[in-house]
Design a protein around this motif. Structure first.
Motif, mmCIF file in Angstrom:
data_model
loop_
_atom_site.group_PDB
_atom_site.id
_atom_site.type_symbol
_atom_site.label_atom_id
_atom_site.label_comp_id
_atom_site.label_asym_id
_atom_site.label_seq_id
_atom_site.Cartn_x
_atom_site.Cartn_y
_atom_site.Cartn_z
ATOM 1 N N GLY A 246 -5.002 6.880 -26.737
ATOM 2 C CA GLY A 246 -4.539 6.562 -28.082
ATOM 3 C C GLY A 246 -3.696 5.311 -28.180
ATOM 4 N N HIS A 247 -2.757 5.128 -27.245
ATOM 5 C CA HIS A 247 -1.882 3.959 -27.303
ATOM 6 C C HIS A 247 -2.682 2.669 -27.094
ATOM 7 N N ASP A 248 -3.573 2.682 -26.099
ATOM 8 C CA ASP A 248 -4.392 1.490 -25.837
ATOM 9 C C ASP A 248 -5.269 1.155 -27.035
ATOM 10 N N LEU A 249 -5.873 2.179 -27.625
ATOM 11 C CA LEU A 249 -6.741 1.950 -28.780
ATOM 12 C C LEU A 249 -5.937 1.421 -29.965
ATOM 13 N N ALA A 250 -4.759 2.008 -30.197
ATOM 14 C CA ALA A 250 -3.925 1.546 -31.312
ATOM 15 C C ALA A 250 -3.516 0.092 -31.111
ATOM 16 N N SER A 251 -3.151 -0.274 -29.888
ATOM 17 C CA SER A 251 -2.776 -1.664 -29.596
ATOM 18 C C SER A 251 -3.953 -2.602 -29.814
ATOM 19 N N ALA A 252 -5.119 -2.187 -29.350
ATOM 20 C CA ALA A 252 -6.315 -3.023 -29.517
ATOM 21 C C ALA A 252 -6.645 -3.192 -30.993
ATOM 22 N N ARG A 253 -6.548 -2.123 -31.761
ATOM 23 C CA ARG A 253 -6.859 -2.210 -33.188
ATOM 24 C C ARG A 253 -5.879 -3.119 -33.914
ATOM 25 N N GLU A 254 -4.589 -3.030 -33.566
ATOM 26 C CA GLU A 254 -3.594 -3.904 -34.193
ATOM 27 C C GLU A 254 -3.888 -5.368 -33.875
ATOM 28 N N LEU A 255 -4.258 -5.619 -32.630
ATOM 29 C CA LEU A 255 -4.568 -6.984 -32.231
ATOM 30 C C LEU A 255 -5.811 -7.500 -32.951
ATOM 31 N N LEU A 256 -6.829 -6.657 -33.074
ATOM 32 C CA LEU A 256 -8.044 -7.068 -33.777
ATOM 33 C C LEU A 256 -7.774 -7.273 -35.263
ATOM 34 N N ASP A 257 -6.906 -6.456 -35.846
ATOM 35 C CA ASP A 257 -6.517 -6.674 -37.248
ATOM 36 C C ASP A 257 -5.826 -8.029 -37.407
ATOM 37 N N LEU A 258 -4.942 -8.356 -36.466
ATOM 38 C CA LEU A 258 -4.275 -9.659 -36.495
ATOM 39 C C LEU A 258 -5.309 -10.786 -36.393
ATOM 40 N N ALA A 259 -6.240 -10.644 -35.453
ATOM 41 C CA ALA A 259 -7.260 -11.681 -35.263
ATOM 42 C C ALA A 259 -8.113 -11.847 -36.521
ATOM 43 N N LEU A 260 -8.478 -10.741 -37.150
ATOM 44 C CA LEU A 260 -9.255 -10.831 -38.388
ATOM 45 C C LEU A 260 -8.430 -11.450 -39.504
ATOM 46 N N GLY A 261 -7.130 -11.153 -39.538
ATOM 47 C CA GLY A 261 -6.255 -11.774 -40.539
ATOM 48 C C GLY A 261 -6.164 -13.262 -40.370
ATOM 49 N N ILE A 262 -6.114 -13.707 -39.122
ATOM 50 C CA ILE A 262 -6.072 -15.153 -38.842
ATOM 51 C C ILE A 262 -7.391 -15.810 -39.238
ATOM 52 N N THR A 263 -8.486 -15.167 -38.890
ATOM 53 C CA THR A 263 -9.810 -15.693 -39.254
ATOM 54 C C THR A 263 -9.947 -15.792 -40.769
ATOM 55 N N ALA A 264 -9.531 -14.744 -41.470
ATOM 56 C CA ALA A 264 -9.637 -14.741 -42.939
ATOM 57 C C ALA A 264 -8.666 -15.749 -43.544
ATOM 58 N N GLY A 265 -7.452 -15.843 -42.992
ATOM 59 C CA GLY A 265 -6.457 -16.758 -43.531
ATOM 60 C C GLY A 265 -6.813 -18.214 -43.362
ATOM 61 N N ALA A 266 -7.628 -18.510 -42.355
ATOM 62 C CA ALA A 266 -8.042 -19.890 -42.111
ATOM 63 C C ALA A 266 -9.231 -20.313 -42.967
ATOM 64 N N ALA A 267 -9.796 -19.342 -43.696
ATOM 65 C CA ALA A 267 -10.927 -19.659 -44.569
ATOM 66 C C ALA A 267 -10.441 -20.528 -45.733
ATOM 67 N N PRO A 268 -11.348 -21.293 -46.337
ATOM 68 C CA PRO A 268 -10.958 -22.172 -47.450
ATOM 69 C C PRO A 268 -10.392 -21.430 -48.660
ATOM 70 N N ARG A 269 -10.811 -20.190 -48.871
ATOM 71 C CA ARG A 269 -10.292 -19.397 -49.981
ATOM 72 C C ARG A 269 -10.201 -17.939 -49.515
ATOM 73 N N ALA A 270 -9.479 -17.148 -50.289
ATOM 74 C CA ALA A 270 -9.254 -15.755 -49.929
ATOM 75 C C ALA A 270 -10.562 -14.990 -49.813
ATOM 76 N N VAL A 271 -10.627 -14.132 -48.810
ATOM 77 C CA VAL A 271 -11.785 -13.259 -48.622
ATOM 78 C C VAL A 271 -11.496 -11.978 -49.396
ATOM 79 N N THR A 272 -12.326 -11.687 -50.388
ATOM 80 C CA THR A 272 -12.080 -10.492 -51.196
ATOM 81 C C THR A 272 -13.219 -9.523 -51.093
#
Length: 128
Positions: A102-128
């Motif tokens: 559980g701890h490893d999975l939760a850490s991985a999911r948080e990291l992937l959420d961060l990575a997706l946030g960075i990918t979305a934030g770098a887009a020219p406009r908001a991803v909705t």
């Protein structure tokens, strides 16, 4: 006869859809050639490739993207070493034993959420 079945993107890996594997098993027992495609994992692999994440971080560092400056600065700090860390997090999703910790999975999911946030934030406009 051949059939392709697709898992949709943006699902929760902790609760995979069982309908498609069940349908695939039934179709195979009836002699149908079935291919299953997991667009969730394939989509993550595509979006979170190290070179894509590095490019997204570079765009944020250049002030590009749609995020406010404060959020951009926070994501840049949190994103240090992210391309390599995200690759390891994606590997965990495929590891039959580590996935169950559980701890490893939760850490991985948080990291992937961060990575997706960075990918979305770098887009020219908001991803909705």
């Amino acid at each position: 006869m051949s059939v392709a079945l697709f898992f949709p993107p943006a699902t929760d890996p902790r609760a995979p859809m069982l309908a498609l594997p069940s349908l695939a098993a039934w179709l195979r027992s009836s002699g149908v050639d079935v291919a299953l495609h997991d667009l969730d994992v394939e989509g993550l692999d595509f979006l979170l490739r190290p070179e894509r994440l590095a490019a997204a971080l570079a765009r944020l560092g250049e002030g590009r993207g749609w995020l406010p400056a404060e959020r951009r600065a926070l994501l840049l700090r949190l994103g240090e070493g992210l391309p390599e860390r995200a690759a390891r997090a994606l590997e965990l999703l495929r590891h039959s034993e580590r996935f169950l910790h559980g701890h490893d999975l939760a850490s991985a999911r948080e990291l992937l959420d961060l990575a997706l946030g960075i990918t979305a934030g770098a887009a020219p406009r908001a991803v909705t």
